[in-house]
Write a protein that holds these residues in place. Structure first.
Motif, PDB file in Angstrom:
ATOM      1  N   LEU A 376      17.225   3.212   5.027  1.00  0.00           N
ATOM      2  CA  LEU A 376      16.267   4.228   4.583  1.00  0.00           C
ATOM      3  C   LEU A 376      15.927   4.001   3.120  1.00  0.00           C
ATOM      4  N   GLN A 377      14.828   4.628   2.672  1.00  0.00           N
ATOM      5  CA  GLN A 377      14.424   4.501   1.273  1.00  0.00           C
ATOM      6  C   GLN A 377      13.732   5.762   0.795  1.00  0.00           C
ATOM      7  N   PHE A 378      14.225   6.299  -0.323  1.00  0.00           N
ATOM      8  CA  PHE A 378      13.561   7.358  -1.072  1.00  0.00           C
ATOM      9  C   PHE A 378      13.316   6.826  -2.477  1.00  0.00           C
ATOM     10  N   ASP A 379      12.145   7.105  -3.033  1.00  0.00           N
ATOM     11  CA  ASP A 379      11.865   6.606  -4.374  1.00  0.00           C
ATOM     12  C   ASP A 379      10.818   7.467  -5.055  1.00  0.00           C
ATOM     13  N   THR A 380      10.530   7.117  -6.315  1.00  0.00           N
ATOM     14  CA  THR A 380       9.456   7.727  -7.088  1.00  0.00           C
ATOM     15  C   THR A 380       8.583   6.599  -7.641  1.00  0.00           C
ATOM     16  N   LEU A 381       7.828   6.847  -8.697  1.00  0.00           N
ATOM     17  CA  LEU A 381       6.806   5.898  -9.143  1.00  0.00           C
ATOM     18  C   LEU A 381       7.244   5.165 -10.410  1.00  0.00           C
ATOM     19  N   PRO A 382       7.463   3.852 -10.318  1.00  0.00           N
ATOM     20  CA  PRO A 382       7.926   3.102 -11.490  1.00  0.00           C
ATOM     21  C   PRO A 382       6.809   2.808 -12.496  1.00  0.00           C
ATOM     22  N   VAL A 383       7.120   3.040 -13.752  1.00  0.00           N
ATOM     23  CA  VAL A 383       6.330   2.506 -14.864  1.00  0.00           C
ATOM     24  C   VAL A 383       7.071   1.314 -15.448  1.00  0.00           C
TER      25      VAL A 383
END
Length: 517
Positions: A376-383
């Protein structure tokens, strides 16, 4: 002075198919050591443990001081009771598509929660007020909270690929109100959030865990190792006395803004022998810390305190002045309701090692969809992602540069002023650069410095990175088809393959988030 909080959380499984282990003894010993020190802890029961009379007896007898809640991993008897076909290899299967809520359609997730909560009430006489797991999707957490009322939840630290679970880019430590659209992002406002705080578990090493397994040539590890407070891990981790002393000293160093938090404990699957030495030593340290003012309380108590004090997620900071081996590594994690960032110094150049945006328009994969694989994968937005975007000799990061060379620091000093957190980077000749973290962006101020000051974002162009183009003063980014950006309003950036340069204007650089809609 900021509040320093420790939760002692032990979760309990009713079966362990991977090896032969006594699952009862760890729980009995954990109860005994809590009683010996007079601490209040939290026990979280998986459904197979909840229906087992042996665990029921342990939780019902001589356990008034401790909190009992539920651990949401899906097991065969829970599915059977809910009328759902079991697809696992064993009665408990850690594969994501069967062992976690994300492996089931939303309607089935609700039925699983209902069965779990009703059984808990049948045993204990009330509905559980705390529910945790390595990860619980937004739909399931929101349903459980709105129907039954939760004081707190908890999830796993950030990690990539460990046990098949990628959890990357959330509020790094402490607690946050999750977004209704993505449980791994912070809710942007009261209306956007699930109104129950999630606490990050396991006591992640603020310096070593992020880059665990990283090789600058081959790049990031496909499966990270573990550098946490869990007492079964030695070398660097909770089973190593010198690491434990260092960790608590750095976490509770009174530079945390709103509060400082960590979690102690271990699941029973490891067996008592593996955790005994490390956990016993940690309790000795906790007794001393309690005398010095650290608050040891249950997960539910921390959740109620957080909810009473904060309407939306506050800014927090974790400052580490050195790593536990005293090799000169320094780190500060800043968390706000809109982004997180890590200012890092390892002698190779002061840089932002990480910056992730919490944009509630970026939805988690599992709001409606089902995970069909074992991972599974949960993430946010990389800068900035100094881990995943490194490789082929490039150590990725947003470097502070003077005349085109990375800055080397003598010291880094930290302070709070008028709701802003500042890191003052003292250079070898006594001059300094101030980095100011605010909810909506980061400012780099090099007043008094001679020479050309700039930021250079280095990345391996052969990696699956997010950098696409520049639109005016905005660096345009794209992650899994979602478009977003970061502004450099004082001066446009320059693009070349593997490098984005942001020059200073009047010795000042600003990274600005988009205005909230």
């Amino acid at each position: 002075m900021a509040r320093n909080i420790v939760n002692i959380i032990n979760f309990i499984r009713g079966c362990e198919p991977r090896c032969e282990v006594d699952l009862i003894r760890p729980v009995a010993e954990q109860k005994a050591i809590l009683k010996e020190y007079g601490f209040r802890g939290t026990f979280l029961l998986q459904y197979d443990a909840l229906i087992d009379p042996r665990f029921q007896k342990l939780m019902l007898e001589d356990n008034e001081e401790n909190e009992v809640g539920v651990w949401l991993e899906i097991v065969e008897p829970l599915c059977v009771k809910a009328g759902i076909s079991w697809r696992g290899r064993f009665p408990w299967d850690w594969h994501a598509n069967v062992g976690f809520s994300v492996g089931y359609p939303p309607e089935e997730r609700e039925r699983l929660v209902d069965v779990l909560f009703e059984k808990f009430r049948a045993v204990f006489g009330y509905y559980p007020r705390v529910m945790a797991s390595w990860i619980i999707d937004a739909h399931t957490l929101r349903y459980a909270h709105e129907k039954y009322g939760l004081d707190a939840s908890a999830n796993c630290k950030d990690q990539w690929g460990t046990d098949g679970y990628t959890l990357w880019g959330a509020y790094y430590s402490g607690a946050y109100y999750p977004a209704k659209t993505n449980v791994f992002a912070v809710g942007a406002s009261k209306d956007d959030e699930i109104d129950v705080p999630i606490f990050r578990m396991l006591g992640s090493d603020p310096i070593l865990q992020y880059d665990a397994g990283l090789d600058v040539t081959s790049g990031a590890a496909s499966r990270q190792g573990v550098v946490t407070l869990e007492p079964v891990y030695h070398g660097a981790g909770g089973g190593e006395k010198s690491w434990v002393d260092w960790y608590f000293r750095e976490i509770f160093n009174h530079q945390s803004l709103s509060y400082a938090y960590t979690q102690v404990g271990q699941e029973n699957s490891f067996g008592w022998d593996a955790m005994q030495e490390g956990l016993t030593y940690q309790f000795k340290v906790l007794a001393r810390l309690q005398n010095e003012g650290v608050i040891i309380e249950t997960l539910g108590e921390s959740g109620r305190w957080f909810h009473d004090r904060f309407e939306t997620t506050p800014d927090t900071v974790t400052v580490c002045h050195d790593d536990f081996k005293k090799s000169g590594k320094r780190s500060v994690w800043f968390n706000s309701r809109r982004y997180r960032a890590n200012l890092y110094d390892d002698g190779k150049g002061v840089r932002l090692r990480d910056m992730m945006l919490f944009d509630n328009g970026y939805r988690e994969r599992y709001l409606c969809d089902v995970e069909k694989t074992s991972v599974l994968q949960f993430d946010t937005l990389p800068v900035v992602d100094g881990n995943r975007f490194s490789g082929h000799g490039v150590l990725s990061g947003l470097y502070l540069e003077l005349n085109g060379k990375p800055l080397l620091a003598n010291r880094i000093l930290y302070s709070e002023c008028e709701g802003k957190f500042r890191a003052v980077i003292v250079l070898p000749k006594g001059k300094s650069i101030t980095v100011t973290f605010e909810e909506n962006g980061i400012t780099f101020d090099a007043a008094g410095i001679t020479g050309e000051f700039s930021l250079s974002l280095l990345y391996d162009p052969e990696k699956d990175h997010v950098y696409t183009d520049r639109v005016g003063e905005e660096i345009a980014l794209q992650h899994h088809g979602y478009h977003y950006g970061i502004f450099t309003p004082l001066q446009p950036s320059r693009f070349e393959e593997g490098r984005i340069t942001v020059p200073a204007k009047n010795r000042r650089i600003r990274l600005q988030l988009r205005e909230e809609e």
